[in-house]
Design a protein around this motif. Structure first.
Motif, short mmCIF file in Angstrom:
data_model
loop_
_atom_site.label_atom_id
_atom_site.label_comp_id
_atom_site.label_asym_id
_atom_site.label_seq_id
_atom_site.Cartn_x
_atom_site.Cartn_y
_atom_site.Cartn_z
N ALA A 173 0.83 -1.20 0.00
CA ALA A 173 0.00 0.00 0.00
C ALA A 173 0.86 1.25 0.00
CB ALA A 173 -0.93 -0.02 1.21
N ALA A 174 2.05 1.19 0.57
CA ALA A 174 2.95 2.35 0.60
C ALA A 174 3.35 2.77 -0.81
CB ALA A 174 4.18 2.02 1.43
N VAL A 175 3.50 1.82 -1.72
CA VAL A 175 3.86 2.14 -3.10
C VAL A 175 2.70 2.87 -3.78
CG1 VAL A 175 4.43 1.16 -5.35
CG2 VAL A 175 5.49 0.26 -3.29
N TYR A 176 1.47 2.38 -3.58
CA TYR A 176 0.31 3.05 -4.15
C TYR A 176 0.14 4.45 -3.54
CZ TYR A 176 -1.15 -1.33 -6.31
OH TYR A 176 -1.20 -2.46 -7.07
N ARG A 177 0.39 4.57 -2.25
CA ARG A 177 0.29 5.86 -1.58
C ARG A 177 1.33 6.83 -2.15
NH1 ARG A 177 1.30 4.63 3.88
NH2 ARG A 177 -0.01 3.06 3.29
N TRP A 187 2.65 6.77 -5.12
CA TRP A 187 2.24 7.15 -6.48
C TRP A 187 1.11 8.18 -6.42
CZ3 TRP A 187 -1.88 7.51 -9.69
CH2 TRP A 187 -1.60 7.69 -11.04
N ALA A 188 0.14 7.98 -5.52
CA ALA A 188 -0.98 8.92 -5.40
C ALA A 188 -0.49 10.30 -4.98
CB ALA A 188 -2.01 8.39 -4.41
N VAL A 189 0.45 10.36 -4.06
CA VAL A 189 1.00 11.65 -3.63
C VAL A 189 1.75 12.30 -4.80
CG1 VAL A 189 2.72 12.72 -2.13
CG2 VAL A 189 1.09 11.08 -1.19
N ALA A 190 2.52 11.51 -5.56
CA ALA A 190 3.25 12.04 -6.71
C ALA A 190 2.30 12.49 -7.81
CB ALA A 190 4.21 10.98 -7.25
N ALA A 191 1.12 11.91 -7.88
CA ALA A 191 0.13 12.27 -8.91
C ALA A 191 -0.64 13.53 -8.54
CB ALA A 191 -0.84 11.12 -9.13
N GLY A 192 -0.39 14.09 -7.36
CA GLY A 192 -1.06 15.32 -6.97
C GLY A 192 -1.87 15.19 -5.71
N GLY A 193 -1.87 14.04 -5.10
CA GLY A 193 -2.62 13.85 -3.86
C GLY A 193 -3.79 12.91 -4.06
N PHE A 194 -4.54 12.72 -2.99
CA PHE A 194 -5.64 11.76 -3.04
C PHE A 194 -6.89 12.32 -3.70
CE2 PHE A 194 -2.91 10.12 0.32
CZ PHE A 194 -2.77 8.83 -0.13
N VAL A 195 -7.07 13.64 -3.67
CA VAL A 195 -8.25 14.23 -4.30
C VAL A 195 -8.23 14.04 -5.81
CG1 VAL A 195 -9.52 16.39 -4.68
CG2 VAL A 195 -8.63 15.84 -2.41
N CYS A 199 -6.70 11.71 -7.45
CA CYS A 199 -6.87 10.26 -7.69
C CYS A 199 -8.31 9.83 -7.46
CB CYS A 199 -5.91 9.48 -6.79
SG CYS A 199 -4.19 9.70 -7.25
N LEU A 200 -8.97 10.43 -6.47
CA LEU A 200 -10.38 10.14 -6.23
C LEU A 200 -11.22 10.64 -7.41
CD1 LEU A 200 -12.50 9.03 -4.29
CD2 LEU A 200 -12.62 11.32 -3.28
N LEU A 201 -10.84 11.79 -7.97
CA LEU A 201 -11.54 12.31 -9.15
C LEU A 201 -11.43 11.34 -10.32
CD1 LEU A 201 -12.99 14.67 -10.61
CD2 LEU A 201 -10.72 15.50 -11.22
#
Length: 180
Positions: free
Chosen positions: A82-86, A88-96, A98-100
């Motif tokens: 899960a740390a790897v996915y986290r 990547w999500a932070v590098a992609a701009g955050g969780f918002v 990614c949720l979008l």
């Protein structure tokens, strides 16, 4: 005018001008079989590094001090944490963002289901309304679906690009600052 069979870059004009031994090796030419790339085969047949010797990480230095120049790397086995996915999500701009992307994907699938449902409804109730009504609503649902597909694909592209750029910059900085 040059009558040689070679082009200006020195390469032959046709296959006939190439040494036949290069194209069709003779029967007594040495054939090297590297086998398949299975790690277990290499480690059991050829030693730890797959070349017939032990890996540099396990070799002693020339002075006999037992020190190694290259440290053996650890290898993770199993599923992605899960740390790897986290990360990547932070590098992609955050969780918002990614949720979008996830919401756009769900909405895209919902409009696809709505399109199929409308066709089913149309076939069951074709006499209840005019063909123009059914066709107009079908076209409207498909336009909305196309807009959601475009939005989803753009969000995935831009977030993936942002994550890749951020992770690459971080990796490059780490490699460039590594001690020699």
């Amino acid at each position: 005018a040059d009558d040689s069979p070679h082009r200006a870059d020195g390469l032959p004009e046709a296959e006939d001008d190439i040494d036949p031994e290069l194209l069709y090796p003779s029967a007594d030419a040495e054939v090297v079989d590297y086998g398949d790339d299975d790690e277990e085969d290499f480690s059991t047949e050829y030693g730890d590094d797959g070349r017939g010797g032990s890996s540099p990480a396990r070799q002693e230095d020339d002075k006999g001090g037992g020190r190694v120049l290259i440290k053996a790397e650890d290898r993770e086995v199993g599923s992605v944490s899960a740390a790897v996915y986290r990360a990547w999500a932070v590098a992609a701009g955050g969780f918002v963002p990614c949720l979008l992307v996830v919401l756009l994907a769900a909405t895209t699938e919902a409009t696809s289901v709505a399109t199929q449902w409308w066709l089913s409804f149309w076939s069951d109730h074709h006499d209840a309304y005019s063909t123009a009504f059914f066709l107009g609503l079908y076209a409207a649902i498909n336009v909305v679906a196309a807009c959601f597909i475009l939005a989803r694909d753009m969000a995935v592209l831009l977030r993936g690009w942002a994550a890749g750029s951020t992770l690459f910059s971080s990796l490059l900085g780490t490699v460039l600052r590594a001690p020699m």
